[in-house]
Design a protein around this motif. Structure first.
Motif, PDB file in Angstrom:
ATOM      1  N   ILE A  47       0.851  -1.188   0.000  1.00 61.64           N
ATOM      2  CA  ILE A  47       0.000   0.000   0.000  1.00 61.64           C
ATOM      3  C   ILE A  47       0.887   1.239   0.000  1.00 61.64           C
ATOM      4  O   ILE A  47       1.864   1.311   0.743  1.00 61.64           O
ATOM      5  CB  ILE A  47      -0.907   0.039   1.255  1.00 61.64           C
ATOM      6  N   THR A  48       0.538   2.208  -0.822  1.00 60.81           N
ATOM      7  CA  THR A  48       1.216   3.500  -0.784  1.00 60.81           C
ATOM      8  C   THR A  48       0.634   4.342   0.345  1.00 60.81           C
ATOM      9  O   THR A  48      -0.585   4.422   0.492  1.00 60.81           O
ATOM     10  CB  THR A  48       1.050   4.254  -2.118  1.00 60.81           C
ATOM     11  N   ILE A  49       1.490   4.940   1.155  1.00 60.56           N
ATOM     12  CA  ILE A  49       1.030   5.840   2.218  1.00 60.56           C
ATOM     13  C   ILE A  49       0.986   7.254   1.646  1.00 60.56           C
ATOM     14  O   ILE A  49       1.999   7.776   1.185  1.00 60.56           O
ATOM     15  CB  ILE A  49       1.955   5.778   3.442  1.00 60.56           C
ATOM     16  N   PRO A  50      -0.189   7.889   1.637  1.00 59.20           N
ATOM     17  CA  PRO A  50      -0.326   9.181   0.976  1.00 59.20           C
ATOM     18  C   PRO A  50       0.346  10.308   1.755  1.00 59.20           C
ATOM     19  O   PRO A  50       0.400  10.303   2.975  1.00 59.20           O
ATOM     20  CB  PRO A  50      -1.842   9.394   0.924  1.00 59.20           C
ATOM     21  N   GLY A  51       0.874  11.269   1.011  1.00 57.50           N
ATOM     22  CA  GLY A  51       1.458  12.463   1.602  1.00 57.50           C
ATOM     23  C   GLY A  51       1.303  13.614   0.634  1.00 57.50           C
ATOM     24  O   GLY A  51       0.554  13.524  -0.346  1.00 57.50           O
ATOM     25  N   SER A  52       2.034  14.679   0.875  1.00 55.06           N
ATOM     26  CA  SER A  52       1.909  15.855   0.008  1.00 55.06           C
ATOM     27  C   SER A  52       2.542  15.635  -1.363  1.00 55.06           C
ATOM     28  O   SER A  52       2.234  16.344  -2.317  1.00 55.06           O
ATOM     29  CB  SER A  52       2.549  17.069   0.675  1.00 55.06           C
ATOM     30  N   GLU A  53       3.432  14.646  -1.474  1.00 55.19           N
ATOM     31  CA  GLU A  53       4.055  14.322  -2.758  1.00 55.19           C
ATOM     32  C   GLU A  53       3.364  13.106  -3.369  1.00 55.19           C
ATOM     33  O   GLU A  53       3.090  12.129  -2.680  1.00 55.19           O
ATOM     34  CB  GLU A  53       5.545  14.035  -2.574  1.00 55.19           C
ATOM     35  N   LYS A  54       3.105  13.167  -4.664  1.00 50.73           N
ATOM     36  CA  LYS A  54       2.362  12.099  -5.325  1.00 50.73           C
ATOM     37  C   LYS A  54       3.214  10.863  -5.567  1.00 50.73           C
ATOM     38  O   LYS A  54       2.693   9.749  -5.651  1.00 50.73           O
ATOM     39  CB  LYS A  54       1.784  12.613  -6.649  1.00 50.73           C
ATOM     40  N   ARG A  55       4.526  11.035  -5.719  1.00 50.22           N
ATOM     41  CA  ARG A  55       5.400   9.903  -6.024  1.00 50.22           C
ATOM     42  C   ARG A  55       6.495   9.788  -4.971  1.00 50.22           C
ATOM     43  O   ARG A  55       6.971  10.797  -4.446  1.00 50.22           O
ATOM     44  CB  ARG A  55       6.032  10.070  -7.408  1.00 50.22           C
ATOM     45  N   ILE A  56       6.907   8.558  -4.695  1.00 53.02           N
ATOM     46  CA  ILE A  56       7.935   8.331  -3.683  1.00 53.02           C
ATOM     47  C   ILE A  56       9.247   8.995  -4.096  1.00 53.02           C
ATOM     48  O   ILE A  56      10.021   9.454  -3.247  1.00 53.02           O
ATOM     49  CB  ILE A  56       8.133   6.817  -3.418  1.00 53.02           C
TER      50      ILE A  56
END
Length: 216
Positions: free
Chosen positions: A93-102
């Motif tokens: 699962i991707t953990i969402p943040g202010s940046e769309k990509r890791i």
């Protein structure tokens, strides 16, 4: 794919390890490489933690087969640590943040929180569900969270990695004080978790490696 490397060094070798870690800038042009960051554990200042991100298993295995040993040959890093632990995880699962990509989170991040979680037998499904329905939604309101990943071990299916990248240490501390206790209680972590080992670190700028095309 996420590779987690932890190295324990002696005090007299710490500066040499720091310098040798810079050789991994050679990762930058490799296809499928998404970024690498690292620093010294706040809890154990003689423990270095490094996190490398790859687009998929094929890209990682190509690196290991074709480039890893050649890079290492130009380094004396193996003589600077007394022990090394390497673990490989696959993102669930991707953990969402202010940046769309890791890639962009790794470019801007200054602080990392990592938790390695061993889940009780037959509790993995509930643990994953809590990440999807509770933790991810809750963390989306955390100021300063750039992004992260929730991943499962390639070796032991009940072992998980929770990696979050932050704009600074203060942002993470505010999250811990304001939000974290509420989420822990709501998720009833004690019912799922057998063991948890956490690390926090300020990222070393000299160890940050970004892919050549990180602006895309």
């Amino acid at each position: 794919m996420i590779k987690v490397i932890t190295c324990k060094v002696n005090e007299e070798s710490k500066e040499d390890f720091f310098e040798e870690q810079k050789i991994w800038k050679a990762l930058s042009p490799l296809n499928g490489f998404l970024g690498q960051v690292g620093g010294w554990s706040k809890k154990e200042p003689l423990t270095a933690c490094v996190f490398a991100f790859w687009e998929n298993q094929e890209a990682y295995h190509y690196f290991m087969d074709k480039a890893h040993d050649e890079i290492l040959l130009h380094s004396n890093q193996f003589s600077t640590y007394k022990s090394i632990d390497v673990s490989l995880y696959e993102e669930r699962i991707t953990i969402p943040g202010s940046e769309k990509r890791i890639i962009h989170a790794l470019k801007k991040g200054k602080y990392v929180r990592m938790a390695r979680v061993q889940v009780k037998p037959d509790h993995s499904d509930h643990f994953i569900e809590m990440q999807e329905t509770l933790w991810n939604q809750g963390m989306s309101v955390a100021e300063g969270l750039l992004g992260g990943t929730f991943a499962i071990s390639k070796k032991i299916m009940k072992d998980f990695l929770v990696f979050t990248c932050w704009g600074d240490e203060r942002s993470h501390q505010k999250y811990v004080e304001k939000h974290f206790p509420v989420f822990v209680n709501a998720a009833k972590m004690q019912t799922d978790v057998q063991e948890i080992k956490g690390e926090e670190l300020v990222l070393e700028e000299a160890w940050r490696v970004l892919p050549c095309n990180h602006g895309s």
